[in-house]
Design an enzyme around this catalytic site. Structure first.
Site: not given
Ligand code: XMP
Length: 191
Positions: A43, A99, A102, A130, A152
């Site tokens: 990503g 990227d 989350d 986020k 997103v």
């Molecule tokens: P964590 O939860 O470990 O997540 O912080 C990180 C990874 O989760 C994916 N991710 C998303 N990918 N749109 C996406 O395309 C989103 O809204 C989203 N939220 C989480 C992403 O791969 C990130 O590296």
């Protein structure tokens, strides 16, 4: 592809302006020490490519591969597919670039593994943050934009492997990710 987007959150122009600002912050932070940008595949590859070209001081580039299995928009178990070679980590100051931050589980795990493999320090830089979704105690040292809790895509971010090549960041239409993926490639998702 563009028809699947509900609304654009960050245009290409806004993205590049935001990255200019963060590139200046990175430059100030690492002006006095050699460092390595570690891009989390897949990503962050587009973000990392734009970011490093705006940093006018020496740096090295490495990659780490992580996937979260669970499919679609729900994060499942995280697996780290590959790390940089030992000599790219040991004694180096690292800037881990992802990227989106989350829940925080991906960066928390990668940061602790890189420190465990001998990095001198690990700072974090994310394109999107986020904060409302955080489940672990981790904040990025640097971030380009904060986003609300929407799924997103674009500018490297995918759904079922698609949309990474959109030049902007958009919210995916609800019906796209609530319907079962028809011909989506493979299970899980590379982060
Ligand atoms: P964590 O939860 O470990 O997540 O912080 C990180 C990874 O989760 C994916 N991710 C998303 N990918 N749109 C996406 O395309 C989103 O809204 C989203 N939220 C989480 C992403 O791969 C990130 O590296």
């Amino acid at each position: 592809m563009q028809d699947d987007i509900d609304r654009i959150l960050f245009s290409e122009t806004q993205i590049l302006e935001g990255i200019d600002r963060v590139a200046r912050e990175v430059t100030g932070r690492f002006a006095d020490r050699p460092f390595t940008v570690v891009s989390v595949l897949k990503g962050s590859c587009i973000f990392a490519a734009d970011l490093i070209r705006r940093i006018p001081i020496p740096l090295e580039l490495a990659f780490v591969g992580a996937s979260s299995y669970g499919g679609g928009t729900v994060a499942g178990d995280l697996s780290v597919n590959f790390f940089p070679a030992g000599h790219e980590i040991e004694g180096r100051h690292l800037l881990l670039v992802d990227d989106i931050l989350d829940t925080g589980r991906t960066l928390q795990r990668l940061k602790s593994e890189l420190l465990g493999r001998g990095a001198a320090s690990v700072s974090t830089c994310v394109f999107l943050d986020k904060p409302s979704r955080r489940s672990v105690e981790l904040e990025a040292d640097l971030r380009v934009f904060e986003v609300e809790d929407l799924f997103v895509v674009g500018y490297g971010l995918d759904y079922a492997g698609r949309y990474r090549n959109l030049p902007f960041v958009g919210a995916l239409r609800q019906e796209i990710f609530s319907a079962p993926a028809q011909d989506a490639p493979g299970p899980g998702r590379a982060t």
